[in-house]
Design a protein around this motif. Structure first.
Motif, PDB file in Angstrom:
ATOM      1  N   GLU A   1      -6.684   2.746  -2.623  1.00 30.32           N
ATOM      2  CA  GLU A   1      -7.600   2.482  -1.512  1.00 30.32           C
ATOM      3  C   GLU A   1      -7.859   3.740  -0.675  1.00 30.32           C
ATOM      4  OE1 GLU A   1      -6.002  -0.717   0.759  1.00 30.32           O
ATOM      5  OE2 GLU A   1      -6.012  -2.128  -0.921  1.00 30.32           O
ATOM      6  N   PHE A  42       0.743   0.034   9.758  1.00 33.47           N
ATOM      7  CA  PHE A  42      -0.063   0.286   8.568  1.00 33.47           C
ATOM      8  C   PHE A  42       0.353  -0.509   7.327  1.00 33.47           C
ATOM      9  CE2 PHE A  42      -0.287   4.471  10.854  1.00 33.47           C
ATOM     10  CZ  PHE A  42      -1.630   4.394  11.195  1.00 33.47           C
ATOM     11  N   ILE A  90       1.773   3.197   2.344  1.00 29.07           N
ATOM     12  CA  ILE A  90       2.740   3.258   3.446  1.00 29.07           C
ATOM     13  C   ILE A  90       3.942   2.372   3.131  1.00 29.07           C
ATOM     14  CG2 ILE A  90       3.116   2.731   5.879  1.00 29.07           C
ATOM     15  CD1 ILE A  90      -0.338   3.725   4.549  1.00 29.07           C
ATOM     16  N   VAL A 143       0.034  10.188   8.217  1.00 27.91           N
ATOM     17  CA  VAL A 143      -0.554   9.057   7.491  1.00 27.91           C
ATOM     18  C   VAL A 143      -2.073   9.174   7.493  1.00 27.91           C
ATOM     19  CG1 VAL A 143      -0.741   6.549   7.346  1.00 27.91           C
ATOM     20  CG2 VAL A 143       1.367   7.591   8.228  1.00 27.91           C
ATOM     21  N   TRP A 144      -2.652   9.198   6.293  1.00 30.45           N
ATOM     22  CA  TRP A 144      -4.108   9.202   6.159  1.00 30.45           C
ATOM     23  C   TRP A 144      -4.563   7.801   5.770  1.00 30.45           C
ATOM     24  CZ3 TRP A 144      -8.011  12.754   6.937  1.00 30.45           C
ATOM     25  CH2 TRP A 144      -9.261  12.432   6.410  1.00 30.45           C
ATOM     26  N   THR A 145      -5.384   7.198   6.614  1.00 31.87           N
ATOM     27  CA  THR A 145      -5.915   5.880   6.314  1.00 31.87           C
ATOM     28  C   THR A 145      -7.255   5.720   7.019  1.00 31.87           C
ATOM     29  OG1 THR A 145      -5.463   3.486   6.384  1.00 31.87           O
ATOM     30  CG2 THR A 145      -4.641   4.786   8.223  1.00 31.87           C
ATOM     31  N   LYS A 146      -8.208   5.140   6.332  1.00 29.07           N
ATOM     32  CA  LYS A 146      -9.563   4.911   6.870  1.00 29.07           C
ATOM     33  C   LYS A 146     -10.149   6.201   7.437  1.00 29.07           C
ATOM     34  CE  LYS A 146      -8.651   0.028   7.847  1.00 29.07           C
ATOM     35  NZ  LYS A 146      -8.561  -1.041   8.866  1.00 29.07           N
ATOM     36  N   ASN A 192      -5.349   5.390   0.908  1.00 27.98           N
ATOM     37  CA  ASN A 192      -4.246   5.609   1.833  1.00 27.98           C
ATOM     38  C   ASN A 192      -3.291   6.647   1.251  1.00 27.98           C
ATOM     39  OD1 ASN A 192      -4.980   3.426   3.692  1.00 27.98           O
ATOM     40  ND2 ASN A 192      -4.389   2.072   2.018  1.00 27.98           N
ATOM     41  N   ILE A 238       0.309   9.250   2.413  1.00 27.05           N
ATOM     42  CA  ILE A 238       1.323   9.514   3.437  1.00 27.05           C
ATOM     43  C   ILE A 238       2.213  10.673   3.016  1.00 27.05           C
ATOM     44  CG2 ILE A 238       2.764   7.658   2.480  1.00 27.05           C
ATOM     45  CD1 ILE A 238       3.946   7.310   5.344  1.00 27.05           C
ATOM     46  N   ASN A 285       0.837  -1.195   0.000  1.00 24.04           N
ATOM     47  CA  ASN A 285       0.000   0.000   0.000  1.00 24.04           C
ATOM     48  C   ASN A 285       0.877   1.253   0.000  1.00 24.04           C
ATOM     49  OD1 ASN A 285       0.915   0.291   2.658  1.00 24.04           O
ATOM     50  ND2 ASN A 285      -0.981  -0.511   3.562  1.00 24.04           N
TER      51      ASN A 285
END
Length: 534
Positions: free
Chosen positions: A362, A128, A44, A72-75, A364, A366, A42
Motif C-alpha cells: 500500500e 498506524f 507498521i 514512518v511513511w504513510t499516505k 507504507n 517504516i 501493514n
C-alpha cells in the motif's frame, strides 16, 4: 534507478518483491514481520512484530528495557517518533558524585534511564497499525516460550558478553542477568536452543495492556522494587510520567535527494551536516583517494560539532537550523585541506542496537531502530521478566559546563538513528546502519554509495566501510583497497585495518519504485541479516 556494478557485490544479491518486505539482522525476526504482513497487518504492524522478536532472538543488541526511534511513511507523509526516555527525576550530578563517581558509570543501576521501547510499540500500533498490539507480539512470544537456536554472529557476541560479565559483574544486582542469559552457567552455544519464559510473560502483559503494565502496572512495580532494593534512581513515578514524542523529521537535500533523520536529542543530524559539508567539495570520484579524504574530513567536522552541541533541543548552544544551514556547511568545508586534521568544535556565533526496515504493497514504509546500548545494556535484568535495562545514562556528562550535562528528567545525546530517503516528494525508502557512533558514518556512506555511485541496496551495504575514531585515526575493514589505505596515510591519516568482525555497523535498506511499487531490499552481510518478502 539504474545501478552500476561494483566489485564487492558478490556477497549477496538485492531482493525484489511486490507485496511486502522486512529487512533486519536476524532471520527469525524478519519471518515474524512477514507472518504479520500475511495475516493482514501493514508495514507498521510488521515492524512492531519484528522489533519485539528482536528483543528475544537478538538480546545481545537490544531489549524491552531500551529506547527506540522511528520514521514512518504513510499516505505520502513522513512522521517521526522519539521514544527515548529521560533520566530519573531523583538523579543529579551531585548524587552520582556522592556515590564516588567522577564520570557516569557504564553498567549497573546508575546509568539506567526510562525505557522507551514498549511505548514505541504501543504508539505506532495505536496511530498506524491495523492489528492489535497483542496480535503483533504473538510471534515474539512464541520464540520466547518455545525457544530458538542461536545463529552464528549472535552466538559469538553472546559468548563475548558472558565472558566479560562473568569477570566483572560479581554483585547482586547482576544475578538476574546470569539467570536469564546464562541459565546453564555458561553462554548458550551456536545452534543451541535458548528460551525465556519470563520474557514471554512480559510480552503478553505489554500486548494485553497496550504497554500500560510496563509504565503503570505490575511490570512498573517490579522495576520500582528492584531499583529500591539496589539503590537505583529509576522509579515507578518516572515510568508513570513517560510518553513518547511525535516529532517533525529534519532533512537536507543531497544532490536532488532529501535525506531524513530524527531531530536532536539524536545524532542523526551529524549525517546531514557531513553530507552538507561534503557536497560543497569537488565532485566525488569512484574509488578516489581525494574524495575519500574529503568524506572523512567532512564527517570528523560534523561529528566533532555534534558531540559538542547535541543534547535536548532547548539546551543546545546552537540550533539545529544553524548547524544544517548552507553558511555552516560552507564555513566548515573551507576548513578542509589536502591533509588530515585534528578537528576542533565549531566556533559558535557570539551572543549500539538493532535496525529494521519494513514496507507493504500500500506504500507504507517504516525505518525503525531500538537498542539497550553497548550490547546487553546496563547488565541489569529485572528478575523473572526478561527485561534487560539500558544504560543510556552513561552518555551524560558530569561537567556542569557541557550541554549534555546530567539533569533530572533529561534525555541524553542519543546514538540510535533511523534514516529515510525521498526524491521529489516521493518515498525512496527506509535505511539505517546500527552500531553506536558508527551510525551517522554508516548513514553518510549508504547515501553517498546510493546517490553518488549509483549502487543497488545490497551493493551499497556491502561496500567496505571506514570509521573515523578520533583525531586523525581512521579504521577500515580488511577488504578496503590497499592503494586507498596507502593514499590516506600519505595525507596524514592514521589508518588502521581492523580484524574481521570490527564494529562497522549493520545496515538494512528497502527502496520502492514509485511507478511499479516493486520493493528492492538489501541486508547486512556482516551479521545474520535476512530479508523476508512475498
Amino acid at each position: 534507478m539504474d545501478y552500476l556494478y561494483h566489485p564487492f557485490a558478490s556477497k549477496r544479491h538485492t531482493v525484489f518483491a511486490k507485496k511486502g518486505m522486512v529487512a533486519t539482522s536476524q532471520p527469525l525476526a524478519a519471518q515474524a514481520g512477514l507472518e504479520i504482513l500475511q495475516k493482514g497487518g501493514n508495514a507498521i504492524d510488521a515492524a512492531i512484530a519484528t522489533a519485539a522478536a528482536l528483543t528475544v532472538v537478538e538480546p545481545t543488541s537490544n531489549g524491552i528495557g531500551g529506547d527506540a526511534f522511528a520514521l514512518v511513511w504513510t499516505k505520502d507523509q513522513l512522521h517521526g517518533l522519539n521514544a527515548s526516555g529521560p533520566s530519573p527525576e531523583s538523579i543529579s550530578v551531585d548524587a552520582v558524585k556522592n556515590l564516588g563517581h567522577e564520570k557516569m558509570p557504564v553498567h549497573g543501576v546508575i546509568p539506567v534511564t526510562v525505557p522507551g521501547v514498549p511505548s514505541a510499540w504501543a504508539a505506532l500500533s495505536k496511530r498506524f497499525g491495523r492489528l492489535s498490539l497483542a496480535e503483533t507480539l504473538k510471534p515474539a512470544i512464541r520464540y520466547a516460550e518455545e525457544g530458538y537456536p542461536l545463529t552464528p554472529i549472535l552466538g559469538k557476541y553472546w559468548k563475548l558478553a558472558y565472558n566479560k560479565f562473568k569477570e566483572n559483574f560479581t554483585t547482586e544486582e547482576f544475578e538476574a542477568w546470569f539467570e536469564t542469559f546464562a541459565p546453564e552457567g555458561r553462554a548458550p552455544e551456536i545452534g543451541e536452543v535458548w528460551k525465556s519464559p519470563g520474557h514471554a510473560s512480559t510480552l503478553k502483559s505489554i500486548g494485553e495492556t497496550d504497554a500500560r503494565s510496563f509504565y503503570e502496572g505490575e511490570l512498573a512495580d517490579k522495576i520500582d522494587d528492584f531499583m529500591k532494593q539496589h539503590n537505583g534512581f529509576l522509579s515507578k513515578s518516572d515510568l508513570n510520567k513517560y510518553e513518547p514524542q511525535w516529532v517533525t523529521p529534519i532533512s537536507t537535500n543531497y544532490r536532488g535527494y532529501d535525506v531524513w533523520e530524527i531531530p536532536p536529542n539524536g545524532q542523526g543530524m551529524v549525517a546531514l551536516m557531513a553530507l552538507n559539508i561534503f557536497e560543497k567539495m569537488s565532485p566525488p570520484a569512484w574509488q578516489n583517494a581525494e574524495t575519500l579524504h574529503q568524506q572523512i574530513e567532512a564527517m570528523k567536522l560534523a561529528f566533532t560539532d555534534g558531540q559538542a552541541f547535541i543534547t535536548e533541543p532547548d539546551e543546545m548552544p546552537i540550533s539545529a537550523e544553524e548547524l544544517l544551514s548552507e553558511a555552516y556547511a560552507i564555513e566548515r568545508s573551507q576548513v578542509i585541506t589536502d591533509v588530515a586534521m585534528d578537528p576542533k568544535p565549531y566556533d559558535l556565533p557570539k551572543g549500539g542496537t538493532v535496525y529494521l526496515a519494513a514496507a507493504d504493497d500500500e506504500g507504507n514504509m517504516i525505518s525503525y531502530i531500538q537498542s539497550n546500548y553497548m550490547g546487553f545494556g546496563s547488565g541489569v535484568v529485572i528478575p523473572g521478566t526478561g527485561i534487560g535495562l539500558q544504560n543510556r545514562g552513561a552518555d551524560f556528562s558530569l561537567d556542569e559546563s557541557h550541554p549534555n550535562v546530567l539533569r533530572p528528567g533529561k534525555r541524553t545525546y542519543h546514538t540510535i538513528i533511523p534514516g529515510f530517503l525521498t526524491k521529489d516528494g516521493q518515498a525512496v525508502g527506509p535505511f539505517g546502519v546500527m552500531g553506536g557512533y558508527m551510525q551517522p558514518q554508516g548513514h553518510f556512506q549508504v547515501v553517498t554509495n546510493t546517490v553518488d555511485y549509483i549502487l543497488n541496496p545490497q551493493a551499497a551495504l556491502d561496500m567496505p566501510r571506514w570509521q573515523w575514531m578520533k583525531g586523525k585515526s581512521v579504521h577500515v575493514e580488511p577488504e578496503f583497497p590497499n592503494y586507498l589505505v596507502q593514499a590516506l596515510a600519505r595525507k596524514g591519516h592514521e589508518v588502521h585495518v581492523t580484524p574481521e568482525g570490527g564494529s562497522f555497523g549493520r545496515g538494512q535498506i528497502i527502496w520502492r519504485d514509485p511507478e511499479t511499487g516493486v520493493l528492492q531490499g538489501g541486508t547486512e552481510s556482516r551479521t545474520d541479516g535476512a530479508i523476508a518478502a512475498w
